[in-house]
Design a protein around this motif. Structure first.
Motif, PDB file in Angstrom:
ATOM      1  N   GLY A 255       0.808  -1.217   0.000  1.00 48.84           N
ATOM      2  CA  GLY A 255       0.000   0.000   0.000  1.00 48.84           C
ATOM      3  C   GLY A 255       0.840   1.266   0.000  1.00 48.84           C
ATOM      4  O   GLY A 255       0.310   2.368   0.222  1.00 48.84           O
ATOM      5  N   GLY A 256       2.138   1.131  -0.242  1.00 47.08           N
ATOM      6  CA  GLY A 256       3.022   2.292  -0.194  1.00 47.08           C
ATOM      7  C   GLY A 256       3.200   2.967  -1.547  1.00 47.08           C
ATOM      8  O   GLY A 256       2.362   2.847  -2.451  1.00 47.08           O
ATOM      9  N   LYS A 257       4.322   3.660  -1.684  1.00 46.27           N
ATOM     10  CA  LYS A 257       4.591   4.426  -2.900  1.00 46.27           C
ATOM     11  C   LYS A 257       6.009   4.168  -3.396  1.00 46.27           C
ATOM     12  O   LYS A 257       6.920   3.931  -2.602  1.00 46.27           O
ATOM     13  CB  LYS A 257       4.418   5.927  -2.651  1.00 46.27           C
ATOM     14  N   VAL A 258       6.154   4.239  -4.703  1.00 46.11           N
ATOM     15  CA  VAL A 258       7.464   4.248  -5.338  1.00 46.11           C
ATOM     16  C   VAL A 258       7.539   5.520  -6.163  1.00 46.11           C
ATOM     17  O   VAL A 258       6.687   5.758  -7.033  1.00 46.11           O
ATOM     18  CB  VAL A 258       7.672   3.014  -6.245  1.00 46.11           C
ATOM     19  N   VAL A 273      15.084   6.603  -7.988  1.00 49.28           N
ATOM     20  CA  VAL A 273      14.012   5.639  -7.740  1.00 49.28           C
ATOM     21  C   VAL A 273      13.987   5.385  -6.236  1.00 49.28           C
ATOM     22  O   VAL A 273      14.945   4.838  -5.677  1.00 49.28           O
ATOM     23  CB  VAL A 273      14.241   4.323  -8.512  1.00 49.28           C
ATOM     24  N   LYS A 274      12.884   5.792  -5.610  1.00 51.66           N
ATOM     25  CA  LYS A 274      12.803   5.738  -4.140  1.00 51.66           C
ATOM     26  C   LYS A 274      11.612   4.890  -3.704  1.00 51.66           C
ATOM     27  O   LYS A 274      10.514   5.031  -4.228  1.00 51.66           O
ATOM     28  CB  LYS A 274      12.660   7.156  -3.576  1.00 51.66           C
ATOM     29  N   ASP A 275      11.867   4.005  -2.732  1.00 52.07           N
ATOM     30  CA  ASP A 275      10.769   3.229  -2.148  1.00 52.07           C
ATOM     31  C   ASP A 275      10.623   3.580  -0.675  1.00 52.07           C
ATOM     32  O   ASP A 275      11.417   4.341  -0.115  1.00 52.07           O
ATOM     33  CB  ASP A 275      11.009   1.726  -2.331  1.00 52.07           C
ATOM     34  N   ASP A 276       9.581   3.052  -0.050  1.00 55.96           N
ATOM     35  CA  ASP A 276       9.344   3.310   1.380  1.00 55.96           C
ATOM     36  C   ASP A 276       9.406   2.008   2.169  1.00 55.96           C
ATOM     37  O   ASP A 276       8.681   1.814   3.143  1.00 55.96           O
ATOM     38  CB  ASP A 276       7.989   4.002   1.583  1.00 55.96           C
ATOM     39  N   GLY A 277      10.286   1.103   1.723  1.00 54.01           N
ATOM     40  CA  GLY A 277      10.412  -0.207   2.345  1.00 54.01           C
ATOM     41  C   GLY A 277      11.244  -0.206   3.613  1.00 54.01           C
ATOM     42  O   GLY A 277      11.511   0.856   4.203  1.00 54.01           O
ATOM     43  N   VAL A 330      17.326   2.396   7.582  1.00 54.58           N
ATOM     44  CA  VAL A 330      16.480   1.300   8.060  1.00 54.58           C
ATOM     45  C   VAL A 330      15.112   1.846   8.455  1.00 54.58           C
ATOM     46  O   VAL A 330      15.000   2.851   9.172  1.00 54.58           O
ATOM     47  CB  VAL A 330      17.149   0.585   9.253  1.00 54.58           C
ATOM     48  N   ASP A 331      14.064   1.205   7.935  1.00 57.70           N
ATOM     49  CA  ASP A 331      12.654   1.563   8.170  1.00 57.70           C
ATOM     50  C   ASP A 331      12.247   2.876   7.508  1.00 57.70           C
ATOM     51  O   ASP A 331      11.120   3.349   7.719  1.00 57.70           O
ATOM     52  CB  ASP A 331      12.338   1.653   9.683  1.00 57.70           C
ATOM     53  N   LYS A 332      13.126   3.453   6.700  1.00 59.25           N
ATOM     54  CA  LYS A 332      12.803   4.716   6.029  1.00 59.25           C
ATOM     55  C   LYS A 332      12.799   4.598   4.509  1.00 59.25           C
ATOM     56  O   LYS A 332      12.380   5.507   3.808  1.00 59.25           O
ATOM     57  CB  LYS A 332      13.799   5.806   6.446  1.00 59.25           C
ATOM     58  N   GLY A 333      13.283   3.487   3.985  1.00 50.98           N
ATOM     59  CA  GLY A 333      13.284   3.311   2.539  1.00 50.98           C
ATOM     60  C   GLY A 333      14.664   3.443   1.921  1.00 50.98           C
ATOM     61  O   GLY A 333      15.648   3.754   2.597  1.00 50.98           O
ATOM     62  N   THR A 334      14.701   3.222   0.607  1.00 49.00           N
ATOM     63  CA  THR A 334      15.965   3.212  -0.140  1.00 49.00           C
ATOM     64  C   THR A 334      15.819   4.028  -1.416  1.00 49.00           C
ATOM     65  O   THR A 334      14.763   4.002  -2.061  1.00 49.00           O
ATOM     66  CB  THR A 334      16.357   1.762  -0.499  1.00 49.00           C
ATOM     67  N   THR A 335      16.885   4.744  -1.757  1.00 47.61           N
ATOM     68  CA  THR A 335      16.895   5.551  -2.979  1.00 47.61           C
ATOM     69  C   THR A 335      18.101   5.190  -3.823  1.00 47.61           C
ATOM     70  O   THR A 335      19.242   5.253  -3.355  1.00 47.61           O
ATOM     71  CB  THR A 335      16.941   7.056  -2.657  1.00 47.61           C
TER      72      THR A 335
END
Length: 350
Positions: A255-258, A273-277, A330-335
């Motif tokens: 249910g998040g965003k990319v 390219v950023k995720d919220d994983g 960690v817990d904030k996502g990756t770019t």
């Protein structure tokens, strides 16, 4: 004091030459005793200084340097560049310099061979493991069908689908391996041309939309212009973006965003390219572009993939004379981000 010490040798030689000189003058008739003493003393000190200089600075010092070079070989400590080695007419110094350069070069070659051997062993172990998983899975399903499960239509269809899925994974792995090997070997050349980055990215997002919908993830493109022209290989950049966005969908939050963002620089366009994983722990960041490297192997297996996606992305970006970077908390996502050469609108005929 060692008999090979240059001081001892210098004193012995100086005494001998002084004694010979004094003895010669002693047998010359009419030579005053004071003259013989002065000649002997002068010869002694002159010979002492000259021989000591020759032995200590021109011979012993250089021999010690050669010995140090050998010791460095044992310790693998070769940090000096050839520029720091001065030229000299002294044959011993030249010999030492050549030994140092040669041994340093050979040591680097040995270290590289050892590194490549280690890489080969790890690669064979990794590829054996990666190939074994889908092959054994497909074998299991097919043998179960052969042993009689084929008579049950429901079981047959289910097992055939699972076997097909395992073989599709194997096909994807082999295709990625072939692509990566060809890029690394230089067999695949980048055909850099005028490419509309916005159009290519929209096509990738549309292709991955069904997968994003399964996890209710929204993939958004943020671009300041409807068209952005860069100098790139359209197919390979599409491949790189597919891997990055697919990874973001796989490891993002349900249910998040990319977010895919284009930012203009003087000569480049930066692609993010950023995720919220869950993010990537710092100790893994410098290894995620290695073949088959997975931060969490069990979770990665569940989510699929060949483990080669980021390695392929890295080589594609490098082939475009750029560099891919990663920032993660960690817990904030990756770019993930990289840059491509910009083509100005007035150069649209490129």
């Amino acid at each position: 004091m060692s008999p090979l010490n240059p001081k001892v040798i210098s004193v012995i030689l100086a005494l001998l030459i002084s004694a010979i000189t004094s003895g010669f003058l002693w047998f010359v008739p009419g030579t005053p005793g004071g003259t013989i003493f002065i000649a002997g003393a002068t010869t002694f000190f002159a010979t002492l200084i000259l021989v000591f200089y020759v032995l200590d600075y021109l011979i012993f010092e250089e021999i010690n340097k050669i010995y140090d070079t050998i010791q460095r070989l044992k310790l693998k400590d070769f940090n000096l560049s050839r520029k720091k080695i001065t030229k000299s007419v002294n044959p011993l110094k030249k010999l030492n310099n050549e030994i140092f350069v040669y041994v340093a070069k050979k040591q680097r070659e040995i270290d590289e061979l050892r590194r490549m051997e280690q890489f080969r062993r790890e690669f064979l172990a990794d590829i054996s493991h990666e190939l074994k998983t889908p092959i054994f899975a497909a074998q299991g399903f097919i043998h179960t069908l052969i042993d009689g499960a084929k008579d049950d239509e429901r079981v047959r269809d289910k097992f055939l689908q699972k076997a097909a899925k395992s073989l599709d994974g194997l096909d994807a792995l082999v295709a990625d391996l072939l692509t990566l090997s060809q890029i690394e070997a230089g067999e695949i050349k980048m055909h850099r041309e005028r490419v509309d980055l916005v159009k290519v990215t929209h096509e990738v997002i549309e292709q991955l939309e069904p997968r994003a919908n399964q996890r209710e993830i929204k993939v958004k493109l943020h671009t300041p212009q409807d068209q952005i022209f860069v100098k790139a290989d359209a197919y390979r950049i599409s491949q790189a973006l597919t891997n990055l966005i697919d990874n973001a969908i796989k490891y993002g939050r349900d249910g998040g965003k990319v977010n895919v963002t284009f930012t203009e620089d003087k000569k480049d366009w930066e692609i993010e390219v950023k995720d919220d994983g869950p993010g990537i722990p710092p100790e893994h960041l410098n290894r995620i572009f290695e073949r088959f490297y997975r931060v969490e192997k069990s979770r990665s297996k569940e989510k699929g993939g060949t483990g080669l996606g980021l390695a392929i992305v890295k080589h594609i970006v490098n082939a475009h004379k750029s560099k891919i970077t990663v920032m993660s908390r960690v817990d904030k996502g990756t770019t993930f981000s990289f840059k491509l050469d910009k083509i100005e609108e007035k150069l649209a005929g490129f």
